[in-house]
Design a protein around this motif. Structure first.
Motif, PDB file in Angstrom:
ATOM      1  N   LYS A 116       0.818  -1.210   0.000  1.00 43.22           N
ATOM      2  CA  LYS A 116       0.000   0.000   0.000  1.00 43.22           C
ATOM      3  C   LYS A 116       0.856   1.265   0.000  1.00 43.22           C
ATOM      4  N   PHE A 117       2.013   1.232   0.671  1.00 44.32           N
ATOM      5  CA  PHE A 117       2.827   2.438   0.808  1.00 44.32           C
ATOM      6  C   PHE A 117       3.460   2.894  -0.508  1.00 44.32           C
ATOM      7  N   ASN A 118       3.531   2.031  -1.515  1.00 44.64           N
ATOM      8  CA  ASN A 118       4.128   2.451  -2.792  1.00 44.64           C
ATOM      9  C   ASN A 118       3.119   2.419  -3.936  1.00 44.64           C
ATOM     10  N   ASP A 119       1.866   2.679  -3.613  1.00 41.32           N
ATOM     11  CA  ASP A 119       0.806   2.726  -4.618  1.00 41.32           C
ATOM     12  C   ASP A 119       1.037   3.922  -5.547  1.00 41.32           C
ATOM     13  N   PRO A 120       1.161   3.679  -6.851  1.00 39.70           N
ATOM     14  CA  PRO A 120       1.396   4.774  -7.798  1.00 39.70           C
ATOM     15  C   PRO A 120       0.323   5.861  -7.751  1.00 39.70           C
ATOM     16  N   ARG A 121      -0.919   5.472  -7.523  1.00 43.86           N
ATOM     17  CA  ARG A 121      -2.002   6.449  -7.480  1.00 43.86           C
ATOM     18  C   ARG A 121      -1.884   7.354  -6.260  1.00 43.86           C
ATOM     19  N   GLN A 122      -1.455   6.799  -5.130  1.00 39.20           N
ATOM     20  CA  GLN A 122      -1.267   7.612  -3.927  1.00 39.20           C
ATOM     21  C   GLN A 122      -0.037   8.499  -4.057  1.00 39.20           C
ATOM     22  N   ILE A 123       0.996   7.997  -4.691  1.00 38.97           N
ATOM     23  CA  ILE A 123       2.213   8.790  -4.886  1.00 38.97           C
ATOM     24  C   ILE A 123       1.929   9.956  -5.826  1.00 38.97           C
ATOM     25  N   LYS A 124       1.062   9.752  -6.801  1.00 35.06           N
ATOM     26  CA  LYS A 124       0.653  10.841  -7.696  1.00 35.06           C
ATOM     27  C   LYS A 124       0.059  11.989  -6.886  1.00 35.06           C
ATOM     28  N   THR A 125      -0.834  11.671  -5.965  1.00 34.53           N
ATOM     29  CA  THR A 125      -1.454  12.691  -5.123  1.00 34.53           C
ATOM     30  C   THR A 125      -0.410  13.394  -4.261  1.00 34.53           C
ATOM     31  N   LEU A 126       0.517  12.638  -3.719  1.00 40.11           N
ATOM     32  CA  LEU A 126       1.594  13.208  -2.906  1.00 40.11           C
ATOM     33  C   LEU A 126       2.446  14.186  -3.718  1.00 40.11           C
ATOM     34  N   LEU A 127       2.806  13.802  -4.932  1.00 38.74           N
ATOM     35  CA  LEU A 127       3.620  14.669  -5.788  1.00 38.74           C
ATOM     36  C   LEU A 127       2.902  15.983  -6.100  1.00 38.74           C
ATOM     37  N   GLU A 128       1.608  15.904  -6.286  1.00 31.99           N
ATOM     38  CA  GLU A 128       0.840  17.117  -6.579  1.00 31.99           C
ATOM     39  C   GLU A 128       0.676  17.995  -5.342  1.00 31.99           C
ATOM     40  N   GLU A 129       0.257  17.381  -4.244  1.00 36.47           N
ATOM     41  CA  GLU A 129      -0.046  18.153  -3.042  1.00 36.47           C
ATOM     42  C   GLU A 129       1.204  18.680  -2.335  1.00 36.47           C
ATOM     43  N   ARG A 130       2.214  17.851  -2.214  1.00 31.13           N
ATOM     44  CA  ARG A 130       3.397  18.256  -1.463  1.00 31.13           C
ATOM     45  C   ARG A 130       4.377  19.083  -2.296  1.00 31.13           C
ATOM     46  N   TYR A 131       4.500  18.755  -3.582  1.00 31.32           N
ATOM     47  CA  TYR A 131       5.522  19.404  -4.406  1.00 31.32           C
ATOM     48  C   TYR A 131       4.956  20.276  -5.518  1.00 31.32           C
ATOM     49  N   GLY A 132       3.648  20.323  -5.646  1.00 35.09           N
ATOM     50  CA  GLY A 132       3.021  21.173  -6.649  1.00 35.09           C
ATOM     51  C   GLY A 132       3.281  20.760  -8.089  1.00 35.09           C
ATOM     52  N   LEU A 133       3.606  19.487  -8.307  1.00 33.96           N
ATOM     53  CA  LEU A 133       3.880  19.004  -9.660  1.00 33.96           C
ATOM     54  C   LEU A 133       2.576  18.701 -10.392  1.00 33.96           C
ATOM     55  N   ARG A 134       2.619  18.835 -11.691  1.00 28.95           N
ATOM     56  CA  ARG A 134       1.505  18.421 -12.533  1.00 28.95           C
ATOM     57  C   ARG A 134       1.794  16.993 -12.975  1.00 28.95           C
ATOM     58  N   TRP A 139       0.490  13.303 -14.786  1.00 32.21           N
ATOM     59  CA  TRP A 139      -0.430  12.617 -15.694  1.00 32.21           C
ATOM     60  C   TRP A 139      -0.596  11.180 -15.220  1.00 32.21           C
ATOM     61  N   LEU A 140      -1.842  10.778 -14.988  1.00 30.08           N
ATOM     62  CA  LEU A 140      -2.161   9.425 -14.543  1.00 30.08           C
ATOM     63  C   LEU A 140      -3.315   8.904 -15.391  1.00 30.08           C
ATOM     64  N   ASP A 141      -3.141   7.720 -15.943  1.00 30.42           N
ATOM     65  CA  ASP A 141      -4.106   7.176 -16.901  1.00 30.42           C
ATOM     66  C   ASP A 141      -5.550   7.214 -16.432  1.00 30.42           C
ATOM     67  N   ILE A 142      -5.804   6.763 -15.238  1.00 30.23           N
ATOM     68  CA  ILE A 142      -7.190   6.634 -14.783  1.00 30.23           C
ATOM     69  C   ILE A 142      -7.907   7.985 -14.705  1.00 30.23           C
ATOM     70  N   GLU A 143      -7.136   9.065 -14.571  1.00 31.74           N
ATOM     71  CA  GLU A 143      -7.733  10.394 -14.494  1.00 31.74           C
ATOM     72  C   GLU A 143      -7.761  11.099 -15.849  1.00 31.74           C
ATOM     73  N   GLN A 144      -6.929  10.670 -16.783  1.00 38.85           N
ATOM     74  CA  GLN A 144      -6.780  11.382 -18.043  1.00 38.85           C
ATOM     75  C   GLN A 144      -7.426  10.696 -19.241  1.00 38.85           C
ATOM     76  N   LEU A 145      -7.530   9.386 -19.210  1.00 39.28           N
ATOM     77  CA  LEU A 145      -8.091   8.665 -20.359  1.00 39.28           C
ATOM     78  C   LEU A 145      -9.600   8.825 -20.396  1.00 39.28           C
ATOM     79  N   THR A 146     -10.102   9.150 -21.572  1.00 38.43           N
ATOM     80  CA  THR A 146     -11.537   9.279 -21.736  1.00 38.43           C
ATOM     81  C   THR A 146     -11.972   8.485 -22.966  1.00 38.43           C
ATOM     82  N   SER A 147     -13.115   7.873 -22.874  1.00 38.18           N
ATOM     83  CA  SER A 147     -13.603   7.072 -23.997  1.00 38.18           C
ATOM     84  C   SER A 147     -14.349   7.926 -25.012  1.00 38.18           C
ATOM     85  N   GLY A 148     -14.710   9.142 -24.650  1.00 36.33           N
ATOM     86  CA  GLY A 148     -15.482   9.984 -25.541  1.00 36.33           C
ATOM     87  C   GLY A 148     -14.666  10.725 -26.584  1.00 36.33           C
TER      88      GLY A 148
END
Length: 119
Positions: free
Chosen positions: A26-44, A46-55
């Motif tokens: 659980k401690f090395n979950d890529p999805r959780q690390i994505k949130t950490l990178l954004e919140e703690r370091y202000g990085l933008r 890209w994560l598939d589950i949030e960016q991919l759209t079928s439309g």
């Protein structure tokens, strides 16, 4: 930053029943690390589950390619599952070999079988 990972290495994916079982911790979950990178370091990030759209008119691989092209680097969450995934291998090779993106390998699996792969 673009995050490349195998869903079976994400505890959040397992909790949402998007994969049959979690392989990793659980401690090395890529999805959780994505949130950490954004919140703690202000990085933008890209994560598939949030960016991919079928439309959209373009397909999944084109959307992933766009995400990689527009990223400055790739965090690759490496595991045996990642190395055995055709999609993950294509994504990794496109980012590293074709685009020559700098990458940060983060080993998240339970074994080292991935060492003998193309990753």
């Amino acid at each position: 930053v673009s995050i490349s990972y195998c869903w079976s290495n994400s505890s959040l994916a397992a909790e949402c029943h998007q994969v049959p079982a979690l392989s990793g911790a659980k401690f090395n979950d890529p999805r959780q690390i994505k949130t950490l990178l954004e919140e703690r370091y202000g990085l933008r990030v890209w994560l598939d589950i949030e960016q991919l759209t079928s439309g959209q008119q373009i397909g999944m691989f084109e959307q992933i390619s766009d995400g990689l092209v527009n990223s400055k680097c790739v965090c690759a969450f490496i595991s045996t599952e990642y190395a055995h995934s055709i999609n993950c291998k294509m994504e990794f090779q496109f980012a590293v070999k074709s685009l020559r993106k700098p990458f940060l390998p983060i080993v998240v699996g339970r074994d080292n079988d991935w060492v003998s792969s193309v990753i």
